[in-house]
Motif scaffolding. Structure first.
Motif, mmCIF file in Angstrom:
data_model
loop_
_atom_site.group_PDB
_atom_site.id
_atom_site.type_symbol
_atom_site.label_atom_id
_atom_site.label_comp_id
_atom_site.label_asym_id
_atom_site.label_seq_id
_atom_site.Cartn_x
_atom_site.Cartn_y
_atom_site.Cartn_z
ATOM 1 N N ALA A 1 0.812 -1.360 0.008
ATOM 2 C CA ALA A 1 0.016 0.081 -0.144
ATOM 3 C C ALA A 1 0.789 1.225 -0.250
ATOM 4 O O ALA A 1 0.571 2.315 -0.676
ATOM 5 N N VAL A 2 2.079 1.145 0.780
ATOM 6 C CA VAL A 2 2.894 2.413 0.528
ATOM 7 C C VAL A 2 3.876 2.309 -0.600
ATOM 8 O O VAL A 2 4.752 1.605 -0.564
ATOM 9 N N GLY B 1 -7.842 2.812 -1.238
ATOM 10 C CA GLY B 1 -6.724 2.536 -1.886
ATOM 11 C C GLY B 1 -6.676 1.999 -3.320
ATOM 12 O O GLY B 1 -7.676 1.238 -3.600
ATOM 13 N N VAL B 2 -5.538 2.277 -3.973
ATOM 14 C CA VAL B 2 -5.501 1.823 -5.266
ATOM 15 C C VAL B 2 -3.963 0.919 -5.573
ATOM 16 O O VAL B 2 -3.221 1.340 -5.110
ATOM 17 N N GLY B 3 -4.247 -0.408 -6.025
ATOM 18 C CA GLY B 3 -3.136 -1.321 -6.090
ATOM 19 C C GLY B 3 -2.217 -0.830 -7.338
ATOM 20 O O GLY B 3 -2.592 0.139 -8.107
ATOM 21 N N HIS C 1 -9.282 -1.339 -5.749
ATOM 22 C CA HIS C 1 -9.716 -1.219 -4.322
ATOM 23 C C HIS C 1 -8.647 -1.963 -3.558
ATOM 24 O O HIS C 1 -8.668 -3.196 -3.499
ATOM 25 N N GLU C 2 -8.081 -1.266 -2.882
ATOM 26 C CA GLU C 2 -6.570 -1.657 -2.092
ATOM 27 C C GLU C 2 -6.690 -1.326 -0.524
ATOM 28 O O GLU C 2 -6.947 -0.040 -0.332
ATOM 29 N N SER C 3 -6.749 -2.312 0.241
ATOM 30 C CA SER C 3 -6.566 -2.144 1.801
ATOM 31 C C SER C 3 -5.095 -1.448 2.029
ATOM 32 O O SER C 3 -4.215 -1.980 1.310
ATOM 33 N N PRO C 4 -4.950 -0.905 3.223
ATOM 34 C CA PRO C 4 -5.659 -0.594 4.296
ATOM 35 C C PRO C 4 -6.364 0.864 4.437
ATOM 36 O O PRO C 4 -6.497 1.337 5.430
ATOM 37 N N ASN C 5 -6.046 1.541 3.213
ATOM 38 C CA ASN C 5 -6.089 2.990 3.407
ATOM 39 C C ASN C 5 -7.591 3.286 2.586
ATOM 40 O O ASN C 5 -7.829 2.564 1.835
#
Length: 596
Positions: free
Chosen positions: A300-301, A470-472, A478-482
């Motif tokens: 995610a970062v 969040g975006v991968g 749709h990406e976690s954890p933000n």
């Protein structure tokens, strides 16, 4: 057809003494979107949305889904005997509450243990125990009645070079093992397809528009074992895996592997994503370290290479979308257009871009009342003709070798009412206010969501979804954890503090059933700002480039600061995109990015 399928399922339930059967929207990996083989909930209810859970008893059937799909689900469940349960609405029982109420004393609760995650499976087991009943979880009853079920996907995979990934697989595995050591875990079972693809720097095509490979991964201090359909591994990939000391085993061999883990072992695994059958295959003495996968936050970062590449992807995507918007706005009423033909034209513009891989999700092209359904999907039966009036909402995106995009624009195709203009302007203000946030490190999306909802709450309206996700990176859109959301929704897992390098969408909207829908969506990269005696300040960089339709903006309803923010954004859009457009397109773009 749905009634007949429900009866066939009930016949199978009756022959096994099963009183209640649960069919989630899930594959063996808890993926958000699933391949055709796994669309069991769609098969048994007729509801085609991406999220929902079906619960079938001997006499009743219910479907639970969230606010994005209420309108769609109500239409698709008509005459099926399946009742819609609107999640989050007052007085509506949760699926677990319904299951507990309807499961008779001493009854049997059934589900396929491979498509129920460990955490939920444990909860369902508790319900059965409370009712002094039994679990039937080693059989997929849907498979018995779905005679023409598609086979498991087995698409080719490809390796992501380090100039795109920004970090080698060896370095990622090293960081993962360090995280395992901190947790005191000698084993890590990884089942998230997104995390596996990111960790191994591979991409595939086993879910439509989600470039992942159906697989599991087991990591120890010395081993990395990839469980997959081994025939997809070509010679180049085999060499790569050998270089990185990664061995392969057959896809289903994961269950025997897990069962053989010694009793004294500590196993790190996320019970929210590991399926219940895997969790139940561990020996009784094994210590489970139930934590989020360390790779979830790592991916995610985004690293600097991923952020720089994603900017490049957005320039390409902005060019494609702006060419589409120019064509739409200049030809509406002159050329025949429908929701699908407009969507097809946009896809063609994306496919012209260098390094384009695929759409990042099925395009939402929704005209008039259809746009009130947040995740509407046009079909040949619903395909609305576009007329020189009202709003067209287009939510779309692409995967490029440089990254993944997600953009929504709502465009006025002709005259709009004062109410439509007021709502469009409020959504624009909401988007701009969130994008310009300055905040202290440690804030989550929950702290900032009011900046987007405020202008709409002032009007006494709201939208039944989060404000952003969040975006991968060439992964799930749709990406976690933000994320941005005004209240905690545990199953969404989007409450993490906003870290520098995270990419999150900013997409407030207005949805009036039977009338219209409006959404404006950009992607934001989080950065560190000034650090002083009050702490570390953070800010967002807007990396989506496309005009916000000035034909529907009322500048008088915006503050001076908001008008300035819009003008600065539009100046950036023109500066970024104009080198890639024709003279006619640039003339149009200059007008649609003018200062207000």
């Amino acid at each position: 057809m749905i009634r007949e399928r429900l009866q066939a399922l009930r016949n199978e339930m009756e022959s096994r003494g099963i009183d209640l059967y649960v069919v989630p929207t899930a594959d063996f990996h808890e993926s958000e979107y699933v391949g055709d083989h796994f669309k069991a909930r769609k098969f048994i209810t007729g509801f085609t949305g991406s999220a929902g859970t079906a619960v079938i008893t001997r006499t009743e059937a219910g479907l639970w889904t969230d606010g994005r799909y209420f309108v769609q689900a109500e239409a698709q469940l008509k005459d099926t005997t399946v009742t819609l349960y609107r999640m989050g609405e007052e007085g509506v029982p949760k699926a677990d509450e319904f299951i507990e109420e309807k499961l008779p004393e001493g009854g049997t609760l059934g589900f396929d243990g491979r498509v129920i995650n460990g955490a939920w499976g444990k909860k369902l087991a508790g319900i059965a125990e409370k009712k002094h009943g039994l679990l039937h979880m080693d059989e997929d009853l849907i498979d018995l009645i779905w005679t023409d079920r598609p086979a498991l996907s087995k698409e080719p995979l490809f390796l992501l070079e380090e100039k795109y990934s920004g970090k080698s697989t060896a370095d990622k595995l090293k960081e993962l093992r360090e995280a395992m050591e901190k947790e005191g875990a000698g084993y890590h079972i990884l089942t998230s397809l997104y995390d596996i693809a990111w960790l191994l720097n591979v991409r595939g095509g086993d879910i439509e528009h989600v470039p992942v490979v159906l697989s599991y991964l087991a990591v120890t201090g010395t081993e990395c074992i990839w469980f997959l359909q081994e025939e997809v591994v070509d010679e180049k990939t085999a060499v790569y895996l050998t270089e990185n000391q990664i061995t392969t085993r057959p896809y289903d061999a994961i269950y025997d592997y897990v069962a053989a883990i010694p009793e004294e072992a500590h196993v790190l695994m996320d019970q929210k994503t590991v399926n219940y059958r895997i969790a139940g295959s561990l020996k009784e003495g094994v210590t489970v370290v139930d934590r989020s996968n360390p790779t979830e936050l790592m991916k995610a970062v985004k690293n600097p290479v991923e952020v720089d590449n994603t900017r490049i992807a957005h320039v390409k995507d902005g060019v494609a979308f702006t060419k589409f918007m120019y064509w739409l706005k200049t030809n509406i009423g002159k050329l025949p257009m429908t929701e699908i033909s407009a969507s097809d034209y946009l896809e063609e513009r994306r496919r012209e871009q260098e390094h384009f891989l695929d759409l990042s999700f099925s395009t939402i092209s929704a005209y008039g009342p259809n746009a009130a359904m947040m995740h509407y999907s046009a079909t040949p039966e619903s395909d609305a003709e576009l007329k020189p009036e009202g709003f067209l909402l287009v939510d779309s995106g692409g995967h490029y070798l440089e990254g993944t995009t997600d953009i929504t624009r709502t465009m006025a195709l002709g005259p709009v009412t004062d109410q439509m203009r007021a709502h469009f302007t409020a959504v624009c203000r909401s988007n701009l206010n969130l994008a310009s946030a300055r905040f202290l490190y440690g804030c989550t999306g929950y702290n900032l969501d009011i900046l987007a909802r405020g202008p709409l709450w002032d009007l006494g309206i709201d939208y039944r979804c989060g404000t952003g996700h969040g975006v991968g990176y060439i992964l799930n859109v749709h990406e976690s954890p933000n994320g941005f959301r005004w209240k905690i929704v545990p199953e969404r897992s989007d409450s993490a503090p906003l870290e520098a390098g995270m990419i999150t969408t900013d997409e407030p909207g207005v949805y009036l059933e039977g009338e219209y829908g409006i959404r404006t969506e950009n992607e934001l990269v989080c950065h560190r700002g000034e650090k002083n005696e009050y702490g570390q300040f953070m800010y967002f960089e807007n990396i989506t480039y496309a005009p916000i339709d000035l034909d529907a903006i009322d500048p008088e309803q915006m503050s001076g600061r908001e008008r300035q923010m819009l003008n600065v954004y539009h100046a950036k859009v023109y500066e970024t995109l104009s080198p890639y457009l024709t003279e006619e397109e640039n003339e149009w773009l200059r007008r649609y990015t003018r200062a207000v």
